[in-house]
Design a protein around this motif. Structure first.
Motif, PDB file in Angstrom:
ATOM      1  N   VAL A 130      47.290  36.412  38.744  1.00 33.58           N
ATOM      2  CA  VAL A 130      47.812  35.345  39.584  1.00 33.58           C
ATOM      3  C   VAL A 130      46.810  35.111  40.703  1.00 33.58           C
ATOM      4  O   VAL A 130      46.346  36.053  41.350  1.00 33.58           O
ATOM      5  CB  VAL A 130      49.198  35.712  40.163  1.00 33.58           C
ATOM      6  CG1 VAL A 130      49.657  34.680  41.178  1.00 33.58           C
ATOM      7  CG2 VAL A 130      50.208  35.861  39.036  1.00 33.58           C
ATOM      8  N   TYR A 131      46.461  33.847  40.902  1.00 32.54           N
ATOM      9  CA  TYR A 131      45.563  33.436  41.972  1.00 32.54           C
ATOM     10  C   TYR A 131      46.337  32.563  42.949  1.00 32.54           C
ATOM     11  O   TYR A 131      47.292  31.896  42.575  1.00 32.54           O
ATOM     12  CB  TYR A 131      44.393  32.625  41.419  1.00 32.54           C
ATOM     13  CG  TYR A 131      43.278  33.447  40.844  1.00 32.54           C
ATOM     14  CD1 TYR A 131      42.133  33.711  41.588  1.00 32.54           C
ATOM     15  CD2 TYR A 131      43.350  33.949  39.554  1.00 32.54           C
ATOM     16  CE1 TYR A 131      41.092  34.457  41.059  1.00 32.54           C
ATOM     17  CE2 TYR A 131      42.317  34.692  39.013  1.00 32.54           C
ATOM     18  CZ  TYR A 131      41.190  34.946  39.773  1.00 32.54           C
ATOM     19  OH  TYR A 131      40.166  35.683  39.247  1.00 32.54           O
ATOM     20  N   ARG A 132      45.867  32.564  44.197  1.00 36.64           N
ATOM     21  CA  ARG A 132      46.478  31.743  45.230  1.00 36.64           C
ATOM     22  C   ARG A 132      45.368  31.119  46.076  1.00 36.64           C
ATOM     23  O   ARG A 132      44.389  31.779  46.418  1.00 36.64           O
ATOM     24  CB  ARG A 132      47.373  32.593  46.121  1.00 36.64           C
ATOM     25  CG  ARG A 132      48.019  31.827  47.244  1.00 36.64           C
ATOM     26  CD  ARG A 132      48.863  32.747  48.073  1.00 36.64           C
ATOM     27  NE  ARG A 132      49.604  31.980  49.062  1.00 36.64           N
ATOM     28  CZ  ARG A 132      50.654  32.447  49.710  1.00 36.64           C
ATOM     29  NH1 ARG A 132      51.098  33.667  49.472  1.00 36.64           N
ATOM     30  NH2 ARG A 132      51.265  31.707  50.593  1.00 36.64           N
ATOM     31  N   LEU A 133      45.561  29.852  46.413  1.00 38.63           N
ATOM     32  CA  LEU A 133      44.678  29.144  47.322  1.00 38.63           C
ATOM     33  C   LEU A 133      45.502  28.776  48.548  1.00 38.63           C
ATOM     34  O   LEU A 133      46.491  28.056  48.428  1.00 38.63           O
ATOM     35  CB  LEU A 133      44.127  27.875  46.673  1.00 38.63           C
ATOM     36  CG  LEU A 133      43.308  26.940  47.566  1.00 38.63           C
ATOM     37  CD1 LEU A 133      42.023  27.613  48.008  1.00 38.63           C
ATOM     38  CD2 LEU A 133      43.018  25.641  46.841  1.00 38.63           C
ATOM     39  N   ASN A 134      45.136  29.314  49.693  1.00 36.90           N
ATOM     40  CA  ASN A 134      45.781  28.921  50.941  1.00 36.90           C
ATOM     41  C   ASN A 134      45.133  27.626  51.394  1.00 36.90           C
ATOM     42  O   ASN A 134      43.899  27.536  51.445  1.00 36.90           O
ATOM     43  CB  ASN A 134      45.615  30.000  52.009  1.00 36.90           C
ATOM     44  CG  ASN A 134      46.403  31.234  51.666  1.00 36.90           C
ATOM     45  OD1 ASN A 134      47.524  31.157  51.170  1.00 36.90           O
ATOM     46  ND2 ASN A 134      45.826  32.388  51.911  1.00 36.90           N
ATOM     47  N   GLU A 190      48.175  30.931  37.250  1.00 34.76           N
ATOM     48  CA  GLU A 190      48.088  32.152  36.455  1.00 34.76           C
ATOM     49  C   GLU A 190      47.051  31.929  35.372  1.00 34.76           C
ATOM     50  O   GLU A 190      47.003  30.860  34.749  1.00 34.76           O
ATOM     51  CB  GLU A 190      49.430  32.498  35.825  1.00 34.76           C
ATOM     52  CG  GLU A 190      49.400  33.816  35.080  1.00 34.76           C
ATOM     53  CD  GLU A 190      50.751  34.233  34.519  1.00 34.76           C
ATOM     54  OE1 GLU A 190      50.756  35.139  33.660  1.00 34.76           O
ATOM     55  OE2 GLU A 190      51.772  33.668  34.917  1.00 34.76           O
ATOM     56  N   THR A 191      46.200  32.917  35.164  1.00 35.87           N
ATOM     57  CA  THR A 191      45.174  32.817  34.131  1.00 35.87           C
ATOM     58  C   THR A 191      45.032  34.170  33.445  1.00 35.87           C
ATOM     59  O   THR A 191      45.563  35.176  33.912  1.00 35.87           O
ATOM     60  CB  THR A 191      43.827  32.350  34.725  1.00 35.87           C
ATOM     61  OG1 THR A 191      42.929  32.041  33.646  1.00 35.87           O
ATOM     62  CG2 THR A 191      43.201  33.399  35.622  1.00 35.87           C
ATOM     63  N   GLY A 192      44.317  34.173  32.346  1.00 35.28           N
ATOM     64  CA  GLY A 192      44.112  35.402  31.600  1.00 35.28           C
ATOM     65  C   GLY A 192      43.096  36.315  32.262  1.00 35.28           C
ATOM     66  O   GLY A 192      42.263  35.884  33.064  1.00 35.28           O
ATOM     67  N   LEU A 198      38.238  17.722  41.093  1.00 34.02           N
ATOM     68  CA  LEU A 198      39.658  17.656  40.736  1.00 34.02           C
ATOM     69  C   LEU A 198      40.479  18.597  41.620  1.00 34.02           C
ATOM     70  O   LEU A 198      41.547  18.228  42.117  1.00 34.02           O
ATOM     71  CB  LEU A 198      39.857  17.999  39.249  1.00 34.02           C
ATOM     72  CG  LEU A 198      39.436  16.917  38.254  1.00 34.02           C
ATOM     73  CD1 LEU A 198      39.315  17.507  36.843  1.00 34.02           C
ATOM     74  CD2 LEU A 198      40.418  15.761  38.270  1.00 34.02           C
ATOM     75  N   VAL A 199      39.977  19.812  41.836  1.00 34.05           N
ATOM     76  CA  VAL A 199      40.675  20.770  42.701  1.00 34.05           C
ATOM     77  C   VAL A 199      40.735  20.235  44.136  1.00 34.05           C
ATOM     78  O   VAL A 199      41.774  20.335  44.806  1.00 34.05           O
ATOM     79  CB  VAL A 199      40.007  22.166  42.652  1.00 34.05           C
ATOM     80  CG1 VAL A 199      40.557  23.079  43.741  1.00 34.05           C
ATOM     81  CG2 VAL A 199      40.202  22.802  41.276  1.00 34.05           C
ATOM     82  N   ALA A 200      39.642  19.647  44.615  1.00 33.28           N
ATOM     83  CA  ALA A 200      39.621  19.093  45.972  1.00 33.28           C
ATOM     84  C   ALA A 200      40.643  17.970  46.115  1.00 33.28           C
ATOM     85  O   ALA A 200      41.333  17.882  47.137  1.00 33.28           O
ATOM     86  CB  ALA A 200      38.218  18.600  46.321  1.00 33.28           C
ATOM     87  N   TYR A 208      37.734  29.484  39.640  1.00 30.76           N
ATOM     88  CA  TYR A 208      38.810  29.526  40.638  1.00 30.76           C
ATOM     89  C   TYR A 208      38.334  30.206  41.917  1.00 30.76           C
ATOM     90  O   TYR A 208      38.587  29.721  43.018  1.00 30.76           O
ATOM     91  CB  TYR A 208      40.046  30.238  40.087  1.00 30.76           C
ATOM     92  CG  TYR A 208      40.687  29.509  38.920  1.00 30.76           C
ATOM     93  CD1 TYR A 208      40.930  28.142  38.972  1.00 30.76           C
ATOM     94  CD2 TYR A 208      41.030  30.188  37.763  1.00 30.76           C
ATOM     95  CE1 TYR A 208      41.504  27.472  37.902  1.00 30.76           C
ATOM     96  CE2 TYR A 208      41.616  29.522  36.690  1.00 30.76           C
ATOM     97  CZ  TYR A 208      41.843  28.164  36.763  1.00 30.76           C
ATOM     98  OH  TYR A 208      42.408  27.510  35.707  1.00 30.76           O
ATOM     99  N   GLU A 209      37.643  31.313  41.763  1.00 29.21           N
ATOM    100  CA  GLU A 209      37.154  32.037  42.944  1.00 29.21           C
ATOM    101  C   GLU A 209      36.131  31.201  43.721  1.00 29.21           C
ATOM    102  O   GLU A 209      36.152  31.198  44.952  1.00 29.21           O
ATOM    103  CB  GLU A 209      36.589  33.394  42.526  1.00 29.21           C
ATOM    104  CG  GLU A 209      37.682  34.335  42.042  1.00 29.21           C
ATOM    105  CD  GLU A 209      37.181  35.569  41.320  1.00 29.21           C
ATOM    106  OE1 GLU A 209      35.957  35.828  41.328  1.00 29.21           O
ATOM    107  OE2 GLU A 209      38.033  36.274  40.729  1.00 29.21           O
TER     108      GLU A 209
END
Length: 187
Positions: A172-176, A135-137, A116-118, A149-150
Motif C-alpha cells: 500500500v502506497y500513500r501520497l500526502n 495498492e500494487t504488487g 496524469l498523477v499531477a 510511484y516513489e
C-alpha cells in the motif's frame, strides 16, 4: 480543464499530449486493452476496471470514479496513449484511491504518467483532498510501477488502514497532498 504536456521522443517530431477527464463508450475498449496489455492488472482488477469504465462511459457525470486520459494527435487522428482512474474513498473524507494507471509502451518514460498523477493531485486538492492511496504488487513484475510511484511522491505504508490491507504480498502506497503539490506543472 485540460492539461497539456509536450513529449520529445527518439523521433524528430514533437507531439502535443492533452490530458482531459471523462470517457466515451468508444474509449472503453482502448482503455481495457491498454490495461490488459500492461500485464499488471489482475483478473479482479480488470473486472473492476471494466465496470468503472462502462459506468463512466454511460454515466451522468456523477460517478464516484474519474478517468483522466492522455491523448495525442498524429497521422492516425487523436488517440489515447495513457489513462489514470481514481476516486474518493467512501466514508473517508479527503481521501482518494488511485485505481489504475498505464501509458502506451511507445510513450513511456516521457513524463506522461507523471503528468496524469499531477493532474489527479491537482483535482484532488480542488476537492479538499488530503491523501491518495493505492495498492500494487510486491513482485519483480511490479518493480517499475513501484519506482514510478516513489518518484511521484508516494511512500509505502507500514501501518494499514481497514480499506487497504494488502493481499497476496501487495504493498500500500500513500501520497500526502496539499496546495503546494497541486502547483506542479508539466510543460
Amino acid at each position: 480543464m485540460d492539461t497539456t504536456t509536450r513529449e520529445d521522443g527518439a523521433r524528430e517530431d514533437m507531439r502535443e499530449v492533452r490530458i482531459s477527464s471523462g470517457i466515451t463508450p468508444e474509449d472503453v475498449e482502448t482503455i481495457l486493452n491498454m490495461a490488459a496489455s500492461s500485464g499488471l492488472f489482475s483478473a479482479d482488477a480488470m473486472l473492476s476496471a471494466e465496470d468503472m469504465a462502462w459506468d463512466c462511459a454511460y454515466g451522468n457525470g456523477e460517478e464516484a470514479q474519474t478517468f483522466l486520459l492522455a491523448k495525442v494527435c498524429d497521422a492516425q487522428g487523436e488517440r489515447i496513449i495513457g489513462f489514470l482512474c481514481y476516486g474518493p474513498i467512501m466514508y473517508w473524507p479527503g481521501e482518494f484511491e488511485l485505481y489504475g494507471i498505464t501509458v502506451d509502451p511507445e510513450f513511456r518514460r516521457l513524463g506522461i504518467g507523471s503528468a496524469l498523477v499531477a493532474e489527479m493531485t491537482r483535482r484532488a486538492v480542488g476537492d479538499l483532498g488530503r491523501s491518495i492511496f493505492l495498492e500494487t504488487g510486491e513482485g519483480r513484475a511490479f518493480e517499475n510501477a513501484r519506482l514510478f510511484y516513489e518518484a511521484n511522491g508516494f511512500s509505502v505504508q507500514r501501518r494499514f488502514c481497514k480499506q487497504f490491507i494488502p493481499m497476496d504480498g501487495g504493498l500500500v502506497y500513500r501520497l500526502n497532498i496539499d496546495e503546494e503539490d497541486a502547483d506542479n506543472t508539466y510543460q
